[in-house]
Every structure is written in structure tokens, then in C-alpha cells.
Scaffold this active site. Structure first.
Site, PDB file in Angstrom:
ATOM      1  N   GLU A   1      -2.552  -1.312  -4.241  1.00 59.19           N
ATOM      2  CA  GLU A   1      -2.819  -1.553  -5.672  1.00 59.19           C
ATOM      3  C   GLU A   1      -2.387  -0.384  -6.546  1.00 59.19           C
ATOM      4  O   GLU A   1      -3.161   0.113  -7.380  1.00 59.19           O
ATOM      5  CB  GLU A   1      -4.299  -1.885  -5.895  1.00 59.19           C
TER       6      GLU A   1
ATOM      7  N   GLU B   1      -4.958  -9.483   0.054  1.00 59.09           N
ATOM      8  CA  GLU B   1      -6.383  -9.525  -0.330  1.00 59.09           C
ATOM      9  C   GLU B   1      -6.592 -10.787  -1.141  1.00 59.09           C
ATOM     10  O   GLU B   1      -5.970 -10.948  -2.192  1.00 59.09           O
ATOM     11  CB  GLU B   1      -6.784  -8.310  -1.167  1.00 59.09           C
TER      12      GLU B   1
HETATM   13  O1  AHR Z   1     -11.609  -5.487  -1.227  1.00 61.79           O
HETATM   14  C1  AHR Z   1     -12.234  -4.630  -2.142  1.00 61.79           C
HETATM   15  C2  AHR Z   1     -11.250  -3.848  -3.006  1.00 61.79           C
HETATM   16  O2  AHR Z   1     -10.612  -4.749  -3.864  1.00 61.79           O
HETATM   17  C3  AHR Z   1     -10.120  -3.151  -2.307  1.00 61.79           C
HETATM   18  O3  AHR Z   1     -10.443  -1.884  -1.857  1.00 61.79           O
HETATM   19  C4  AHR Z   1      -9.090  -3.059  -3.393  1.00 61.79           C
HETATM   20  O4  AHR Z   1      -7.778  -3.021  -2.863  1.00 61.79           O
HETATM   21  C5  AHR Z   1      -9.351  -4.260  -4.253  1.00 61.79           C
HETATM   22  O5  AHR Z   1      -9.370  -3.947  -5.582  1.00 61.79           O
END
Ligand code: AHR
Length: 501
Positions: free
Chosen positions: A177, A296
Site C-alpha cells: 500500500e 487483500e
Molecule cells: O489487513 C489490515 C491492513 O489493511 C493491512 O495491514 C493493510 O495493508 C491494509 O490497509
């Protein structure tokens, strides 16, 4: 709305499949965050702990959930992580302050411990390198530690630590990110694109067989969405194999209907990234087909977390331990349908996270491990989806939503394994009314006995909701009929062995 909605018809088309299903679509994520690692997968002293300190009760549930791949060690955590802290004798490993989650990191679990755990559980590792506070050298060193057989400083150190054979980690994330202002070491798209290109180049010089994932946008609403992907790929095109996507959904302001339609946003987000990748390819006159790693995704009640402000510094504290409902599980099932329907471009996906932190599996320290409702659609898809993803054309009514406009009431994805004859259809009914649905199987009927199971948002079992049997009836020709319960997710599956009807 009362009564029933207009019947839906789902046509499966074997002639227009979306290509082979990459098993890596059913990935998960273990971050050093909250209690995902400590008192999640790892808890020496727990009655079920194995000789390595990892919980057997959790490993059993992981086996039942069925992920194929696990991303590690972050997440935001990776952007401040010194991987060297987590190797060698445990008693010599430093306790560090992790700034991403304001936590004490004991480093009792590190690269070797995780990779050996993944291997024992037949999980493909997907490792992330720190491009926040560190960079090219630390990334290349980690690849050397993991993947080189011997004869160099880092590979020999791994052997000295007891691991003779290289791990052969094939998939690597170039940071996490990096478009997000919250990320430690956040950069502009051009800065990150250049860094990703150089770090990736060095990593592939260590091991040319690895696949690399560049950071895409952290979510669909990032102000730099589109521009970010384009700029990063301009710089890193030659070296990267995939670009990442992240998306979390939650019910906001009681807007249940929009929440149930989260899959429509995921569809649009993926289509936007595919278009951006292909525009860069066209500009570069390149035939390279960059894939998507949706590394994610999940339901996460993020606004509750954001409202809490900066967390107190804790060690293995309770962070993001969302309790999920049957409604959340229906949305998770619908997101899986979106991922399947984009399997031609989304080759890798990770439900975030595996244990305790916005997870399908929860634990108590010293106590039980259990399944959340969101466990069930993931486990059902991971078990049933095999072979190729078929085109599933849905003809149905639409529903108005405040966030995403008109959306289909019914969504569907289907897979077919030509080797075994097994097939599966996954369906969501977003309508608050039951929906009669006809599946037009078009030849997928030989030697199989289908069954259906559904999960309904209104299940009185709430957080204990599971998939329960749903009636199927046989129509004329190659058709099956069923009534999709209101606000539900359904799996219809046919395993080889018996005849239809
Ligand atoms: O999954 C929780 C968090 O969400 C992770 O660390 C991050 O990559 C995202 O913003």
C-alpha cells in the site's frame, strides 16, 4: 419489498470459459498484527501446540478452510520490518516497536518459522519485502536467504539456522500500500514505480524464477486510483508480473442494500485496473499480460477501527477482532463470485486475514479456536471450484442501491473440471425476497448428482450461521431449479459418481 422477485435464469457456457482457475485465487494473509500470529497461529504453551509452538487446533481449521496460499508478514507491518530480527535463536531476537500498529514485536516468529509452518500445512507462501523504511539491498538479501541453495552469506546463514534446502519462495510483493499516506515510507507513484523497478530487478538477479507483485491502489476510492497504477507500471513494467488490489467492505449508515451489492464495486474496481494495465501495454506496444494479485479483500468494519484513534502500545493486543454475521458471510460469498468471474486476470487473491484479525478463524489465548460465518463461503468455494471458470450469464431483475446504482439481484459464477466432470455454481441473491432461479446447465449433466446449500443473511443463528441444504428440482432438458432464499449465498455442486435426476 414483499413476495418474490422476477425469476432469474443462469446460463452456463462451456464454449466461452474464462480460462483455467489458478488455485492461488484462494489465498489468505498472515500479518504480524494484533493476534494473527501470536495466540493466533502460534502459541507455545497452548494445549494443542506442536513441537514448534504452533497451534494444531488452528492448523486443523486452516486445513478445513482450504486456502492454497498465504501472504506474509504484512500488510502495513512490513513497511517497518527488519526481517533479520526474526531469524536465528529465538532468545537472541530483539523486541522492537512496530509503528504500523503501535505494537511490541517479539520476533518469536520470523521468516524460517513462518515458511516451515506454511510448508507443513501445504500452503504456498507469498512474501512481502519492506520498501517503506528499507529498500533494494534488504529485499535482495531476503530472496538470497530464502531461495539460494548455498555458498553465499545469507544462504549459508539459513543453513546454519537449520534449514539446508532453500524454500523456493516463488511470489514476492514489492512493499505494501505504498500509495497510502498512512504507510510508513509512503511515496509518490513515480518514486515508488522507480523503487519497485530497481528492487525487483535486484531480486530477480538473485532468483530469476520469482514472480513480483507491484503495489496498486489501496482501495477503489483512493484519489490517485488509476493514475497510480499507470505511473507505477510505466516504470516497473519490465520487471513486475502482477499489480495488487485491496478492497474492504462494510455496512455503512444502515445501508444494507448497498452493502449486499459490494461485489458490484469489486467488479468495477477490477475492470478499471484491467483497463489501466491494458492501456499501459498498448502505449508500450507490449504483449506482456500483467496479472492482478487481489492480495487483500474482505468485509472489515474499518470505520469502527478508525473511530478508535491511535491504539495504545500493546503486545499481541486485540486489534480488528471483528465478529461477523451471516450477512457479512453472504457478502464474502458474493465477493468470491466477483473474483471467480475475473479469473482470467485475477490470478492471486488473499482474504485478509487468516486468524483473529478480520478473520474467518478466531481463537482465545489458551482456549478454543472457532469458525466465523465468513469461514463457510470461503471453505465451500475453495473445496468445490476446480478446472475452468465458465461464463455464467445471468438474466434477472435489478435492484436500486444508493452507492452503486442499479445492480443485478442475482450474481453467479461457475466452474467445471473437465478431468473429473465435477462442476459447481455459486449464486448470491441480493434481494430481500426469495428468487426462483433456473440453472441452464447446457450439457453439464453427465455422471453427476448435484446438491445445494445456502447461507442466509437473516439466519436466526446469526454469528453461528452455517450453510444448510436447499431443495433442487430437475426441469426439462439440462436445467435445474431452486429458490434462492432472501439475501442469501448458495453453492450448487455436482461431484462425479451418480446421474442427474
Ligand atoms: O489487513 C489490515 C491492513 O489493511 C493491512 O495491514 C493493510 O495493508 C491494509 O490497509
Amino acid at each position: 419489498m414483499t413476495g418474490t422477485t422476477r425469476p432469474a435464469r443462469v446460463r452456463l457456457d462451456q464454449q466461452r470459459d474464462r480460462g483455467p482457475l489458478d488455485p492461488r485465487l484462494f489465498g489468505s494473509f498472515v500479518e504480524h498484527m494484533g493476534r494473527c500470529v501470536y495466540t493466533g497461529i502460534y502459541e507455545p504453551g497452548h494445549p494443542s501446540a506442536d513441537e514448534h509452538g504452533f497451534r494444531r487446533d488452528v492448523a486443523e481449521l486452516v486445513g478445513e478452510l482450504g486456502p492454497t496460499l498465504v501472504r506474509y508478514p504484512g500488510g502495513n507491518f512490513v513497511s517497518g520490518y527488519h526481517w533479520e530480527d526474526g531469524i536465528g535463536p529465538r532468545e537472541e531476537r530483539p523486541r522492537r516497536l512496530d509503528l504500523a500498529w503501535r505494537s511490541i514485536e517479539s520476533n518469536q516468529v520470523g521468516t524460517d518459522d513462518f515458511l516451515a509452518w506454511a510448508e507443513r500445512n501445504r500452503l504456498t507462501p507469498m512474501m512481502a519485502v519492506n520498501l517503506g523504511t528499507r529498500g533494494i539491498q534488504a529485499a535482495a538479501d531476503l530472496v538470497e536467504y530464502c531461495n539460494l541453495p548455498s555458498g553465499t552469506h545469507w544462504s549459508d546463514l539459513r543453513r546454519h539456522h537449520g534449514r539446508e534446502q532453500p524454500y523456493g519462495v516463488g511470489l514476492w510483493c514489492l512493499g505494501n500500500e505504498m500509495d497510502g499516506p498512512w504507510q510508513i515510507g509512503h511515496r509518490s507513484a513515480a518514486e515508488y514505480g522507480q523503487l519497485a523497478a530497481e528492487a525487483g530487478k535486484a531480486m530477480k538477479l538473485v532468483d530469476p524464477t520469482i514472480e513480483l507483485v507491484a503495489c496498486g491502489s489501496s482501495n477503489h476510492t483512493m484519489p490517485t486510483f488509476g493514475y497510480w497504477e499507470s505511473e507505477v507500471l510505466e516504470h516497473a513494467w519490465d520487471v513486475v508480473d502482477h499489480i495488487s488490489m485491496h478492497a474492504y467492505y462494510e455496512e455503512r449508515d444502515g445501508d444494507r442494500r448497498s452493502f449486499l451489492a459490494s461485489g458490484a464495486d469489486m467488479d468495477a474496481f477490477i475492470d478499471g485496473v484491467v483497463a489501466t494495465i491494458d492501456a499501459v501495454a498498448a502505449r508500450k506496444h507490449s504483449s506482456k499480460r500483467i496479472g492482478i494479485a487481489f492480495d487483500e479483500w474482505n468485509v472489515w468494519y474499518q470505520s469502527r477501527f478508525n473511530d478508535e484513534g491511535l491504539p495504545q502500545i500493546t503486545e499481541a493486543g486485540r486489534l480488528l477482532e471483528d465478529d461477523y454475521s451471516a450477512l457479512d458471510a453472504v457478502v464474502v460469498g458474493d465477493l468470491l463470485i466477483s473474483l471467480l468471474n475475473h479469473a482470467d486476470r485475477v490470478r492471486i487473491a488473499c482474504q485478509a486475514q487468516l486468524v483473529n484479525v478480520i478473520a474467518p478463524i478466531r481463537t482465545e489465548p489458551g482456549g478454543a479456536a472457532w469458525r466465523q460465518p465468513t469461514f463457510h463461503p470461503f471453505a465451500a468455494v475453495a473445496a468445490a471450484a476446480r478446472g475452468v471458470v465458465l461464463a455464467a450469464e445471468v438474466d434477472c431483475a435489478t435492484l436500486p442501491t444508493d452507492r452503486y446504482g442499479e445492480v443485478p439481484t442475482v450474481t453467479a459464477a461457475a466452474t467445471h473440471d473437465p478431468d473429473t466432470g465435477a462442476w459447481s455454481v455459486f449464486l448470491t441473491n441480493r434481494s430481500p425476497a426469495p428468487t426462483e432461479t433456473c440453472l441452464d446447465l447446457r450439457g453439464l449433466t453427465a455422471e453427476v448428482a448435484p446438491s445445494a446449500r445456502s447461507l442466509t443473511a437473516g439466519d436466526p443463528a446469526g454469528s453461528n450461521a452455517v450453510l444448510t441444504a436447499t431443495d433442487l428440482s430437475y426441469g426439462s432438458g439440462d436445467t435445474l431449479s431452486l429458490v434462492l432464499p432472501p439475501e442469501s449465498w448458495t453453492v450448487v455442486e455436482a461431484r462425479p459418481g451418480a446421474r442427474l435426476g
